[in-house]
Design an enzyme around this catalytic site. Structure first.
Site, mmCIF file in Angstrom:
data_model
loop_
_atom_site.group_PDB
_atom_site.id
_atom_site.type_symbol
_atom_site.label_atom_id
_atom_site.label_comp_id
_atom_site.label_asym_id
_atom_site.label_seq_id
_atom_site.Cartn_x
_atom_site.Cartn_y
_atom_site.Cartn_z
ATOM 1 N N THR A 46 0.827 -1.220 0.000
ATOM 2 C CA THR A 46 0.000 0.000 0.000
ATOM 3 C C THR A 46 0.854 1.259 0.000
ATOM 4 O O THR A 46 0.451 2.279 -0.553
ATOM 5 C CB THR A 46 -0.914 0.016 1.232
ATOM 6 O OG1 THR A 46 -0.150 -0.346 2.371
ATOM 7 C CG2 THR A 46 -2.035 -0.977 1.073
ATOM 8 N N THR A 47 2.033 1.187 0.634
ATOM 9 C CA THR A 47 2.904 2.368 0.653
ATOM 10 C C THR A 47 3.536 2.557 -0.726
ATOM 11 O O THR A 47 3.551 3.659 -1.267
ATOM 12 C CB THR A 47 4.018 2.199 1.709
ATOM 13 O OG1 THR A 47 3.423 1.729 2.910
ATOM 14 C CG2 THR A 47 4.718 3.489 1.979
ATOM 15 N N ASP A 90 -1.299 -8.233 6.436
ATOM 16 C CA ASP A 90 -0.500 -8.163 5.201
ATOM 17 C C ASP A 90 0.101 -9.530 4.866
ATOM 18 O O ASP A 90 0.078 -9.974 3.723
ATOM 19 C CB ASP A 90 0.642 -7.138 5.343
ATOM 20 C CG ASP A 90 0.120 -5.713 5.141
ATOM 21 O OD1 ASP A 90 -1.097 -5.542 5.222
ATOM 22 O OD2 ASP A 90 0.922 -4.797 4.925
#
Length: 535
Positions: free
Chosen positions: A102-103, A400
């Site tokens: 996501t980053t 995650d």
């Protein structure tokens, strides 16, 4: 103000251009939008990679969250600008679909916008830039396919899955226990996975946390943990070979639904009422006993008198168990949820080999473990940690890792991490730019430069000189034709990501490039921003 007339000759206003409305058009609008997108990406840039920093966010009601999960940071940030909100949506869609990266996807989008800004200043039309990016993203995605490797694993040989989950966890706060947590995540996913259909239902994995204890005490329970205890302290704390009645009806004498008033003016009347209620309740308990239940789990509560009667009749019970937990218990034990006592029957009972109550530390905290279930599909990951924030962050990290393991079961292709995939794509896209004669080739080259942002950020966050490091790795790629070279963030002494066991899922990487390109195309096509007045 622009006036127009309808078919009856009545005037109406198309757009009120008063002083209060601010309006940006053309290049100004695009620059403002790009600046907003870049500023969001800049916030996340420092939390990329194994040496990335964490962010501390305080909500309006004072809750503090410490995290370096891109989606969580953006979710909790109070973003006002519409373009910045698109970036938040971007990380959310990566989180929903892939669960990891996501980053990276936001950093990638920010870098694409930065490169686009330079092209717009040189007078290239935004649509041509968008089209060039589209071509480049297709080249990059195809190239990823060609450098990916299949990763064979089986239910007995889980090492490949564990290695990939460790890569995910190495950039989190829990990196010191990454081996143990990765193994827990993989075992949990394999317990609920259907390997033939290549399908994993993550809803069957419950992640529960309790403050106290250390991170190393985190365990995988083959069953369900409920944050409740037996309703009466003298009930047995351990029930073997339990037959569980799962009820969603209140376990107490029926109350009239209408507004009623009972006048009790003598002791006899009170005793009759009490006797009647007790008789009702006795029937309920007897019904449970008759069908062979040795434990009752109820969604609603029961009063102290009912509790005492249950204790006397030797029927252990648990009250106030939430709906989601009830469903999980039903799935795990193979029982049915019973909405009315009349429908209770022996075949609707759930079966568990062992139900035990466990207390923690010096506090009176107790939890109920339901283990050795009839259907061991549902499992619980039970996290321990020094404080609430640590547990919440570990939950996000485990999420995650679970998603990565799931993605590998769905598609077992991997690419190497540490920025190596991006560098390799960058070289491939750069080479492909020469084959496009039009203006698009500038955009394709810009896309190649933008891909370098991820390895640059990784090097920067690890305290290495970013440009020097990237140049060395890139030349190594070209000289040795080796797409496994990445940034050596942990100072192991080798750039080869295969030796470092740093892997990422292919579908996660492809999704990152495609999503980032989509959002950037959308932002580039906006050329007029009209914002209403602020009161």
């Amino acid at each position: 103000m622009a006036l127009a007339f309808d078919e009856y000759g009545r005037p109406f206003i198309i757009l009120r251009e008063q002083e209060k409305k601010s309006r940006l058009q053309g290049l100004d609008a695009q620059k403002a939008n790009i600046a907003a997108g870049k500023s969001v990406a800049r916030i996340l840039r420092t939390s990329l990679g194994p040496k990335g920093m964490d962010k501390m966010l305080q909500s309006p009601d004072g809750d503090v969250t410490i995290t370096n999960d891109g989606a969580t940071i953006l979710e909790l940030m109070d973003v006002d600008n519409q373009i910045a909100k698109l970036m938040v949506e971007l990380s959310r869609s990566q989180d929903y679909d892939i669960g990891d990266g996501t980053t990276g996807v936001v950093v990638m989008a920010g870098s694409l916008l930065e490169q686009a800004e330079k092209l717009l200043e040189r007078g290239i039309h935004p649509i041509r830039v968008a089209e060039g990016y589209e071509m480049a993203s297709r080249i990059a995605v195809d190239h990823l396919e060609s450098i990916s490797t299949k990763y064979e694993f089986s239910a007995t040989d889980i090492e490949p899955l564990v290695q990939t989950c460790m890569t995910t966890l190495s950039s989190k706060i829990v990196s010191r226990c990454k081996r143990a947590l990765a193994e827990i995540a993989v075992k949990a996913v394999l317990a609920v996975a259907d390997l033939e259909r290549k399908d994993v239902n993550l809803d069957l994995i419950k992640v529960e946390g309790k403050v106290g204890g250390k991170l190393e005490d985190t365990e995988l329970v083959q069953g369900i943990i409920v944050d409740k205890d037996m309703s009466h302290p003298q009930m047995p704390k351990r029930i073997e070979d339990a037959h569980i009645a799962i009820l969603t009806c209140p376990f107490e004498p029926p109350k009239p639904k209408t507004k009623h008033k009972v006048d009790i003016d003598t002791v006899e009347k009170f005793q009759t009422l009490r006797g009647q209620e007790q008789k009702y309740f006795d029937e309920m308990v007897q019904k449970c006993k008759d069908v062979g239940a040795t434990l009752v789990i109820c969604q609603w509560g029961f009063d102290d008198e009912a509790n005492h009667l249950l204790m006397q009749r030797e029927l252990p019970a648990v009250r106030w168990v939430g709906g989601v937990e009830l469903e999980l218990i039903a799935i795990a034990t193979g029982g049915r949820i019973v909405p009315r006592f009349q429908e209770l029957s022996t075949e609707k009972l759930g079966k568990a080999g062992l139900v035990r109550e466990k207390s923690f530390g010096t506090t009176k905290d107790r939890m109920l473990y339901i283990e050795k279930c009839a259907n061991s599909k549902a499992v619980t990951i039970f996290i321990r940690g020094g404080n609430k924030m640590m547990i919440e962050e570990t939950k996000r990290s485990i999420h995650d890792a679970l998603c990565v393991a799931r993605n590998l079961i769905i598609n077992n292709s991997i690419v190497y991490g540490g920025g190596s995939a991006e560098i390799s794509c960058s070289i491939a896209v750069e080479a492909a730019a020469d084959r496009h004669p039009g203006v698009e080739q500038y955009a394709i080259r810009a896309f190649a430069d933008a891909l370098d942002a991820i390895p640059l950020a990784l090097a920067e966050n690890s305290g290495l000189p970013p440009i020097d490091t990237l140049t060395v790795v890139k030349s190594q790629h070209v000289k040795e034709n080796n797409s496994r070279c990445g940034i050596d963030c942990n100072d192991v002494g080798t750039n080869d990501m295969k030796e470092q066991n740093v892997f990422e899922t292919l579908i996660g990487k492809q999704q990152q490039i495609l999503l980032a390109t989509q959002v950037v195309k959308m932002i580039l096509k906006i050329d007029d921003v009209i914002t209403p007045s602020e009161y």
